[in-house]
Scaffold this motif. Structure first.
Motif, PDB file in Angstrom:
ATOM      1  N   ARG A  86       0.715  -1.135  -0.019  1.00 24.56           N
ATOM      2  CA  ARG A  86       0.050   0.027   0.095  1.00 24.56           C
ATOM      3  C   ARG A  86       0.851   1.382  -0.004  1.00 24.56           C
ATOM      4  O   ARG A  86       1.810   1.345   0.718  1.00 24.56           O
ATOM      5  N   PRO A  97      -5.428  -7.217  -3.151  1.00 29.34           N
ATOM      6  CA  PRO A  97      -6.178  -6.115  -3.888  1.00 29.34           C
ATOM      7  C   PRO A  97      -7.530  -6.384  -3.647  1.00 29.34           C
ATOM      8  O   PRO A  97      -7.953  -7.523  -3.554  1.00 29.34           O
ATOM      9  N   GLU A 155     -12.080  -3.863  -7.858  1.00 28.07           N
ATOM     10  CA  GLU A 155     -10.986  -3.367  -7.389  1.00 28.07           C
ATOM     11  C   GLU A 155      -9.625  -3.931  -7.801  1.00 28.07           C
ATOM     12  O   GLU A 155      -8.902  -3.189  -8.016  1.00 28.07           O
ATOM     13  N   GLU A 213      -6.740  -1.487  -9.304  1.00 31.65           N
ATOM     14  CA  GLU A 213      -5.535  -1.342  -8.506  1.00 31.65           C
ATOM     15  C   GLU A 213      -4.544  -1.772  -9.298  1.00 31.65           C
ATOM     16  O   GLU A 213      -3.084  -1.228  -9.280  1.00 31.65           O
ATOM     17  N   GLU A 260      -2.814   3.812  -5.353  1.00 32.05           N
ATOM     18  CA  GLU A 260      -2.830   3.164  -4.110  1.00 32.05           C
ATOM     19  C   GLU A 260      -1.723   2.294  -3.995  1.00 32.05           C
ATOM     20  O   GLU A 260      -1.672   1.746  -2.773  1.00 32.05           O
ATOM     21  N   VAL A 261      -1.106   1.762  -4.844  1.00 31.78           N
ATOM     22  CA  VAL A 261      -0.126   0.695  -4.837  1.00 31.78           C
ATOM     23  C   VAL A 261       1.210   1.351  -4.987  1.00 31.78           C
ATOM     24  O   VAL A 261       1.486   1.784  -5.941  1.00 31.78           O
TER      25      VAL A 261
END
Length: 264
Positions: free
Chosen positions: A56, A69, A122, A126, A170-171
């Motif tokens: 994260r 994820p 999601e 991601e 987000e990653v």
């Protein structure tokens, strides 16, 4: 554990089949704040069966953690997407266990389909995983996150040769952890993590648990918490593996970052 494609996907689905009905019954809360993650298996560049995890970024809560994820279920959107997943070539259509459950309990199957939808949606957002290339195995034991007041439902799945991910903001990074290493007791440690306040002597959060130490060259990442709990549930169900007792393991200590519960 088989070392080539063609044998272990079927074996994993078989092992998860015996418990999946009860898992599906629990998905009736899917529309009330539940989250779904994709417990994703694939081959790394060496051809080893691996667990694919994301790290994260600092822009989200729990920065620096390794996790699967996924995210919160969106009842309206995921109900619509779940219907598309029944089209030919989509993963839900080819999941034999789910089709059997649907014949017995349609409402439970519909809730499970929403979870699958959320996890795939999601994961595509991601890391760019194409849902057409996913094979579903089953649902692992849900995890309660009391601090964040939510329940996580892990969807176990497999994809072939996923080596060109497209991570979003987000990653921070993506990691392939070979199952052979996860099945090695020497890679586990006793883990103590404290908040900054606890380190300074004030009363604050302190957590004592176990962790998995993932080494890539000179770097080491710590896998712990709910994601490790899901991983150990999978290893116990499929391979009958449990790590050594905490008191027998070497100690690793760490501190929560100041923005751990909120991100930047």
């Amino acid at each position: 554990m088989a070392n080539r494609w063609g044998s272990y996907p079927a074996e994993i689905e078989k092992r998860l089949h015996n418990s999946v009905h009860n898992r599906l019954k629990e998905t009736k809360i899917a529309g009330s704040g539940a989250s779904a993650v994709l417990f994703l298996l694939s081959e790394n560049r060496k051809g080893e069966l691996s667990l694919v995890l994301t790290k994260r970024s600092a822009l989200v809560s729990q920065p620096g953690d390794l996790c699967s994820p996924g995210g919160r279920v969106s009842p309206v959107r995921d109900r619509l997407i779940s219907r598309l997943l029944l089209l030919p070539g989509m993963p839900l259509k080819s999941w034999k266990t789910w089709k059997n459950i649907r014949k017995q309990d349609r409402k439970t199957a519909e809730s499970a389909a929403m979870l699958v939808s959320a996890a795939l949606r999601e994961t595509w957002e991601e890391i760019g995983l194409n849902p057409f290339r996913v094979k579903l195995f089953g649902i692992l034991e849900p995890r309660q996150l009391t601090v964040f007041e939510k329940t996580i439902f892990p969807i176990c799945a497999w994809t072939r040769c996923f080596q060109r991910p497209r991570p979003n903001r987000e990653v921070e990074s993506i990691h392939w952890i070979p199952l052979s290493r996860l099945l090695d007791p020497a890679n586990y440690a006793a883990y103590t993590i404290r908040s900054v306040q606890a380190v300074s002597g004030d009363q604050a959060l302190e957590k004592k648990t176990i962790c998995y130490r993932h080494r890539e060259g000179e770097r080491e990442e710590i896998l712990w918490g709910a994601t490790l709990g899901v991983t150990l549930s999978f290893l116990k169900t499929v391979y009958d593996f449990s790590p050594p007792p905490r008191e027998t393991l070497p100690l690793v200590e760490d501190v929560f970052s100041e923005n751990y519960f909120g991100g930047i």
